[in-house]
Scaffold this active site. Structure first.
Site, short mmCIF file in Angstrom:
data_model
loop_
_atom_site.label_atom_id
_atom_site.label_comp_id
_atom_site.label_asym_id
_atom_site.label_seq_id
_atom_site.Cartn_x
_atom_site.Cartn_y
_atom_site.Cartn_z
N ASP A 13 91.69 -32.59 -36.17
CA ASP A 13 90.50 -33.15 -36.82
C ASP A 13 89.21 -32.72 -36.13
O ASP A 13 88.20 -33.43 -36.18
CB ASP A 13 90.56 -34.69 -36.85
N LYS A 16 88.07 -27.66 -37.87
CA LYS A 16 88.49 -26.26 -37.97
C LYS A 16 88.18 -25.67 -39.33
O LYS A 16 87.86 -24.48 -39.44
CB LYS A 16 89.99 -26.15 -37.69
N GLY A 40 95.03 -31.37 -42.74
CA GLY A 40 94.05 -31.29 -43.82
C GLY A 40 92.75 -30.70 -43.33
O GLY A 40 92.30 -30.99 -42.22
N HIS A 41 92.15 -29.85 -44.15
CA HIS A 41 90.84 -29.28 -43.85
C HIS A 41 89.89 -29.62 -45.00
O HIS A 41 90.24 -29.45 -46.17
CB HIS A 41 90.90 -27.75 -43.71
N GLN A 224 96.38 -28.95 -36.97
CA GLN A 224 96.43 -29.95 -35.91
C GLN A 224 95.64 -29.50 -34.67
O GLN A 224 94.68 -28.76 -34.78
CB GLN A 224 97.88 -30.30 -35.55
#
Length: 430
Positions: A13, A16, A40-41, A224
């Site tokens: 988080d 990225k 998730g991005h 991650q």
């Protein structure tokens, strides 16, 4: 031409997605090398917001080849659903701009069921899994009973692979009180989805090596963060794959000598989702303020993130294990208005001072942070695009972080907007 690996240097988080998107303008290929759709991005491009889980962040940029490498575990139904959703937002995705490694292991429905059943019955210490089947899929890969993308192309091979997997999983399910897997139904599901997935299948290792020899720039994207690495993270509260930069090579089939720059993404404070040790965690007004200002909710799960002060000990450690050449410091603007800031510079454990986080879980739990205090700043850093736009005290904070983690700052991000970035060192510079 330079090839760059992007890794999260905390517990994930770190932002990225934005940085990979920002760098992808200079890249020809963006390759995802580990993890699953538990990551998730969030990308903000103008007025458009894209939430990606399995797809590489470069997929929303035209003219780039996006790659899902063999180090990923892939839920094919989730992938195709995500492709459909991104297409609805006007992004063209096809086999010319997205390829999936033929040897990528698949996440099947029974993996998620096993993941959730284990977590529900674990009365000793919950790991905090997202329940999406990532861990069980990696277990099958190592146990040599995985079903891989290429297996979908041959019915006889697929049946053998399914039978081997069910021999193991049905025994587990009986022990957990779950119904056995319907073999015929599973084969039907796989046969139905096979044509849609196989159109993206390709020998990724070969294509990437050809691109490299042709002088194309490759951006390797991890999911991650390094503190969730299966070997070097806060075990057992970790993910099920290697997250550090070395995985970029084995997770795509390109040699480690082809990597020219490792960029570590580092949040200006610290967050964590789920269970596990967190030495600098704040459970007071400052922690709540960080969470509210930083919108600290997971892209995938929506879970509230735990928040704390910047931990220079942990980031120095992850920079070492990933061979980070420079960091991208994100969310600096979240610290605007704090009268006093704290940075963890060491730990106290049973009366001794440590300059690293020990491996033993019981020792990690007993580590207490040793803080260094710095004055904060009242001016806004949001949207800053040059050093001249930053308050003097904010610059001092960034420089002190560099000193403490023994790694230079290459980029500073001051908002979710792609262009609100201060470039210090271009990772793609030859």
């Amino acid at each position: 031409m330079a090839n760059v690996v992007v890794v999260g240097a905390q517990w994930g988080d770190e932002g990225k997605g934005k940085i990979v998107d920002w760098l992808s303008e200079r890249a020809d290929v963006v390759a995802r090398f580990q993890g699953g759709h538990n990551a998730g991005h969030t990308l903000v491009i103008g007025d458009d917001v894209y939430k990606l889980h399995a797809l590489p962040s470069g997929v929303v940029r035209g003219g780039k080849l996006s790659v899902i490498g063999n180090g990923v575990v892939l839920d094919p139904w989730n992938l195709l659903k995500e492709i459909a959703g991104i297409r609805e937002q006007g992004v063209d995705i096809n086999p010319d701009n997205l390829i999936v490694a033929e040897n990528t292991p698949l996440i099947l429905p029974f993996h998620g069921e096993l993941d959730r059943a284990r977590e529900a019955q674990n009365s000793v210490a919950k790991i905090g899994t997202t329940g999406r089947g990532i861990g069980p899929a990696y277990e099958d890969k190592v146990g040599r009973r995985a079903i891989r993308v290429a297996d979908l192309a041959d019915a006889a091979t697929l049946e053998k692979r399914v039978d081997r997997a069910l021999l193991h999983h049905n025994a587990l399910r009986r022990g957990l009180g779950l119904e056995e897997i319907d073999r015929a139904s599973l084969l039907d599901q796989l046969a139905e989805i096979a044509p849609d997935l196989l159109q993206y299948a390709a020998p990724v290792w070969k294509i990437l090596n050809e691109k490299r020899k042709a002088g194309k720039r490759i951006l390797f994207e991890g999911a991650q963060g390094a503190l969730l690495d299966i070997d070097f993270g806060t075990y057992p509260f970790v993910t099920s794959s290697n997250v550090i930069a070395g995985q970029a090579a084995t997770g795509t089939g390109i040699g480690p000598g082809s990597i020219d720059f490792v960029l570590g993404i580092v949040k200006a404070y610290t967050t964590r989702v789920g269970e596990g040790p967190f030495p600098t965690e704040l459970e007071d007004e400052d922690g709540q303020r960080l969470g509210e200002r930083g919108h600290e909710f997971g892209t995938t799960t929506g879970r509230k993130r735990r928040c704390g002060w910047f931990d220079a000990v942990l980031v120095r450690q992850t920079c070492a294990t990933s061979g980070v050449n420079g960091i991208s410091l994100t969310k600096l603007d979240v610290l605007d208005g704090f009268e006093t800031l704290k940075i963890c510079v060491g730990y106290e454990l049973d009366g001794d001072r440590l300059d690293y986080l020990p491996i033993a879980a019981d020792q990690q739990a007993r580590c207490t942070p040793i803080y260094e205090e710095m004055a904060g700043w009242n001016e806004s850093t949001e949207g800053a695009r040059s050093w001249a736009d930053l308050p003097a005290q904010a610059i001092k904070y960034v420089r002190r972080i560099e000193e403490l983690i023994d790694c230079p700052v290459a980029l500073v991000s001051t908002s979710p907007e792609r262009e609100d970035t201060i470039l210090v060192t271009d990772p793609f510079a030859d």
